[in-house]
Scaffold this active site. Structure first.
Site, PDB file in Angstrom:
ATOM      1  N   CYS A   1       5.821  -0.571  23.786  1.00 55.17           N
ATOM      2  CA  CYS A   1       6.419   0.668  24.299  1.00 55.17           C
ATOM      3  C   CYS A   1       5.341   1.553  24.954  1.00 55.17           C
ATOM      4  O   CYS A   1       4.858   1.235  26.020  1.00 55.17           O
ATOM      5  CB  CYS A   1       7.175   1.382  23.188  1.00 55.17           C
ATOM      6  SG  CYS A   1       8.485   2.456  23.816  1.00 55.17           S
TER       7      CYS A   1
ATOM      8  N   GLU B   1       9.358  -5.026  16.004  1.00 52.97           N
ATOM      9  CA  GLU B   1       9.211  -4.838  14.560  1.00 52.97           C
ATOM     10  C   GLU B   1      10.506  -4.436  13.869  1.00 52.97           C
ATOM     11  O   GLU B   1      10.618  -4.548  12.644  1.00 52.97           O
ATOM     12  CB  GLU B   1       8.121  -3.792  14.271  1.00 52.97           C
ATOM     13  CG  GLU B   1       8.445  -2.368  14.667  1.00 52.97           C
ATOM     14  CD  GLU B   1       8.132  -2.031  16.123  1.00 52.97           C
ATOM     15  OE1 GLU B   1       8.061  -0.837  16.447  1.00 52.97           O
ATOM     16  OE2 GLU B   1       7.962  -2.970  16.932  1.00 52.97           O
TER      17      GLU B   1
ATOM     18  N   HIS C   1      10.905  -2.894  20.900  1.00 56.16           N
ATOM     19  CA  HIS C   1      10.263  -2.868  19.579  1.00 56.16           C
ATOM     20  C   HIS C   1      10.568  -4.149  18.808  1.00 56.16           C
ATOM     21  O   HIS C   1      11.666  -4.300  18.255  1.00 56.16           O
ATOM     22  CB  HIS C   1      10.746  -1.649  18.783  1.00 56.16           C
ATOM     23  CG  HIS C   1      10.217  -0.353  19.303  1.00 56.16           C
ATOM     24  ND1 HIS C   1       9.009   0.163  18.898  1.00 56.16           N
ATOM     25  CD2 HIS C   1      10.720   0.512  20.220  1.00 56.16           C
ATOM     26  CE1 HIS C   1       8.791   1.318  19.529  1.00 56.16           C
ATOM     27  NE2 HIS C   1       9.811   1.547  20.334  1.00 56.16           N
TER      28      HIS C   1
ATOM     29  N   SER D   1       0.131   5.109 -15.814  1.00 52.07           N
ATOM     30  CA  SER D   1       1.356   5.908 -15.789  1.00 52.07           C
ATOM     31  C   SER D   1       2.558   5.133 -16.293  1.00 52.07           C
ATOM     32  O   SER D   1       3.623   5.711 -16.493  1.00 52.07           O
ATOM     33  CB  SER D   1       1.636   6.369 -14.354  1.00 52.07           C
ATOM     34  OG  SER D   1       1.965   5.244 -13.549  1.00 52.07           O
ATOM     35  N   GLY D   2       2.400   3.830 -16.470  1.00 53.99           N
ATOM     36  CA  GLY D   2       3.541   2.986 -16.803  1.00 53.99           C
ATOM     37  C   GLY D   2       4.216   2.427 -15.574  1.00 53.99           C
ATOM     38  O   GLY D   2       5.128   1.607 -15.668  1.00 53.99           O
ATOM     39  N   GLY D   3       3.771   2.860 -14.385  1.00 55.66           N
ATOM     40  CA  GLY D   3       4.366   2.397 -13.140  1.00 55.66           C
ATOM     41  C   GLY D   3       3.711   1.133 -12.612  1.00 55.66           C
ATOM     42  O   GLY D   3       2.734   0.616 -13.164  1.00 55.66           O
ATOM     43  N   VAL D   4       4.246   0.647 -11.504  1.00 55.57           N
ATOM     44  CA  VAL D   4       3.801  -0.613 -10.910  1.00 55.57           C
ATOM     45  C   VAL D   4       2.354  -0.518 -10.425  1.00 55.57           C
ATOM     46  O   VAL D   4       1.516  -1.373 -10.741  1.00 55.57           O
ATOM     47  CB  VAL D   4       4.722  -1.011  -9.733  1.00 55.57           C
ATOM     48  CG1 VAL D   4       4.217  -2.281  -9.059  1.00 55.57           C
ATOM     49  CG2 VAL D   4       6.148  -1.200 -10.207  1.00 55.57           C
ATOM     50  N   ASP D   5       2.034   0.523  -9.664  1.00 54.16           N
ATOM     51  CA  ASP D   5       0.734   0.597  -8.990  1.00 54.16           C
ATOM     52  C   ASP D   5      -0.425   0.663  -9.977  1.00 54.16           C
ATOM     53  O   ASP D   5      -1.383  -0.105  -9.887  1.00 54.16           O
ATOM     54  CB  ASP D   5       0.688   1.807  -8.050  1.00 54.16           C
ATOM     55  CG  ASP D   5       1.801   1.784  -7.021  1.00 54.16           C
ATOM     56  OD1 ASP D   5       2.305   0.688  -6.726  1.00 54.16           O
ATOM     57  OD2 ASP D   5       2.184   2.857  -6.532  1.00 54.16           O
ATOM     58  N   SER D   6      -0.344   1.593 -10.927  1.00 58.79           N
ATOM     59  CA  SER D   6      -1.468   1.730 -11.864  1.00 58.79           C
ATOM     60  C   SER D   6      -1.576   0.499 -12.763  1.00 58.79           C
ATOM     61  O   SER D   6      -2.682   0.106 -13.156  1.00 58.79           O
ATOM     62  CB  SER D   6      -1.322   3.001 -12.710  1.00 58.79           C
ATOM     63  OG  SER D   6      -0.205   2.944 -13.566  1.00 58.79           O
ATOM     64  N   SER D   7      -0.447  -0.135 -13.070  1.00 65.57           N
ATOM     65  CA  SER D   7      -0.477  -1.329 -13.928  1.00 65.57           C
ATOM     66  C   SER D   7      -1.161  -2.495 -13.231  1.00 65.57           C
ATOM     67  O   SER D   7      -1.996  -3.194 -13.823  1.00 65.57           O
ATOM     68  CB  SER D   7       0.949  -1.725 -14.326  1.00 65.57           C
ATOM     69  OG  SER D   7       1.588  -0.684 -15.026  1.00 65.57           O
TER      70      SER D   7
END
Length: 509
Positions: free
Chosen positions: A79, A169, A167, A221-227
């Protein structure tokens, strides 16, 4: 050396989507502002130029050093990127009389072009531009056209530079993935070897080299990222990783105990800290969401610092920062406008004197989950919905009190448990209950009530950048509403949020 594609961002809303499509082909890529291009070494296999809200005809149009790069590397302009290359190399870009927004079909395709290999005639593409390329310069050739746009795609002869005015994508471009694969694999020569297993192997090796025998503290934190970040660090440095899980009094019902238990089964070196009262004291009297976020961030750092000081000779702070956090903290015009404070991106107070290690800061959320599965992390953690860093504080509108938190925890638990039992939890990107500072009249047990309102929110999304509200079954919503009103004292009305992002955000604060 990990091969990569550079994506130069000129401000398009689709830039992150280009990156996601590239990575779906197991090819590593990085997004950089057009005005801050990194030095190009042998690891860079090609460059993609994004779209832009600007016109190349504007005086303040974004510029970059095209001549220096296109003689060395394959380039694909999308574009604005295509219009820029054409306009400043002997062509002409004009405001179009027939603006193309939405679906179009490629009526002409040069089947001999390596960019368009295996793309059928009449292939549907997605257009989104007001300007159009009216004339091409010397050595440019048209390789695709639509009914209303002659130059839908071009190639500069004798180079590996291509431009497209649609586009690839977006999913509406039905053969967009094939076009990107043609460019990335056939033209750039990418090996498609960037997989979760290869990421794990190279990341652990890099962490070992970077950290050596140093100690790292990481707030879980118990979340995905920090785990996932914790498990990667654990593989690299073992017991030198010290994890801290803070109960800020704003977690979901029973979350502190259940998350601590699940982490212990993973072999992580973890300490739980009950700091509920410190957070409640800091939040007393605060209603403004940004002030609440800042108070929570400040107290978290204080509590975390106290716990970290109990570990001798710590050198590093581990964080679960992911790639969208990094991208959102920088824009093509400098720092992005603050929509909300982010708990991962930003400076640390000087008194902590720790260096930061972020093993996931090149990954999107779905990639973090793929890496987590390859690391054999329990699905109960990997499948968890995203949960905001400030927790229930930004799901309680207005001032925070322990009583409001307790009410919301009960209502939220009923909501989430019903989503699980109905088999729809895993089909939802994020769900949560919101406590509204609104009272309404009701009738309970033949008596008039004047109590609070709970709003239910559930959205579908791929990465949280955009989201649509979930069409949950009416009978399920009715069951949840009935259970909340019957079992949670202080609530006499339940409503459902049917707003999409944009314009609304996923959280209410």
């Amino acid at each position: 050396m990990q091969e990569k594609i550079l994506i130069l961002d000129f401000g398009s809303q689709f830039t992150q989507l280009i990156a996601r499509r590239v990575r779906e082909l197991n090819i590593y890529c990085e997004i950089h502002p057009y005005n801050n291009v990194p030095s190009v070494d042998d690891s860079v296999k090609g460059i993609i130029l994004s779209g832009s809200p600007y016109s190349v005809r504007q005086d303040d149009a974004p510029h970059f050093d095209f001549q220096n790069h296109h003689t060395k590397l394959p380039i694909l302009g999308v574009c604005y990127g295509a219009q820029y290359v054409a306009h400043f190399n002997g062509g002409e870009v004009m405001a179009s009389n027939t603006r193309e927004y939405g679906r179009a079909n490629l009526q002409f395709i040069n089947a001999e072009s390596p960019l368009l290999k295996q793309i059928p005639a009449n292939s549907q593409v997605w257009m989104s531009h007001g300007d159009t390329i009216k004339k091409l310069g010397k050595d440019f050739e048209i390789i695709a056209s639509t009914d209303s746009v002659d130059v839908a795609a071009y190639h500069i002869k004798g180079t590996q530079t291509y431009g497209i005015q649609f586009h690839p994508e977006v999913t509406h471009s039905l053969d967009g993935k094939q076009l990107l694969q043609n460019f990335l694999v056939d033209i750039c020569g990418c090996k498609q070897d960037w997989t979760p297993d290869s990421f794990i192997e190279t990341t652990i090796a890099a962490l070992k080299d970077k950290l050596g025998d140093d100690k790292v503290v990481l707030g879980l934190s118990g979340g995905v990222d920090s785990s996932v970040a914790a498990v990667l660090l654990h593989h690299a440095i073992g017991k030198n990783l010290h994890c801290i899980f803070v109960d800020n009094g704003l977690l979901r019902k029973d979350e502190f105990e259940s998350v601590l238990e699940s982490y212990k089964h993973m072999g992580l070196n973890i300490k739980g800290v009950d700091a509920k009262q410190r957070f409640y004291d800091a939040l007393q009297g605060l209603s403004d969401p940004e002030k609440k976020r800042k108070a929570i961030g400040r107290v978290f750092i204080e509590v975390f610092d106290d716990a970290a000081h109990e570990v001798q000779d710590v050198k590093w702070l581990g964080q679960g920062t992911i790639y969208p956090d990094v991208i959102e903290s920088v824009s093509i015009k400098g720092p992005s406008a603050t929509i909300k404070s982010h708990h991962n991106v930003g400076g640390l107070p000087d008194f902590m004197k720790l260096k930061v290690v972020e093993p996931l800061n090149t990954l999107f959320k779905d990639e973090v989950r793929r890496v987590g599965r390859a690391l054999e992390i329990d699905d109960n953690i990997l499948g968890r919905h995203p949960f905001p860093g400030p927790g229930l504080a930004i799901r309680i509108l207005g001032e925070i009190t322990p009583e409001k938190v307790a009410i919301l925890q009960e209502a939220d638990a009923i909501y989430i448990n019903n989503l699980r039992s109905a088999g729809v939890y895993d089909k939802v990107w994020q769900a949560g209950a919101i406590y509204l500072p609104v009272q309404s009249v009701g009738v309970m047990g033949d008596e008039r009530t004047y109590e609070n309102v709970i709003c239910l929110r559930a959205v579908e999304s791929l990465d949280g950048m955009t989201a649509d509200w979930c069409h949950l079954p009416y009978d399920l919503l009715a069951k949840i509403s009935n259970e909340i009103i019957n079992n949670v004292k202080g609530i006499n009305r339940v409503v459902y949020d049917i707003s999409s992002k944009p314009p609304a955000t996923i959280e209410w604060e």
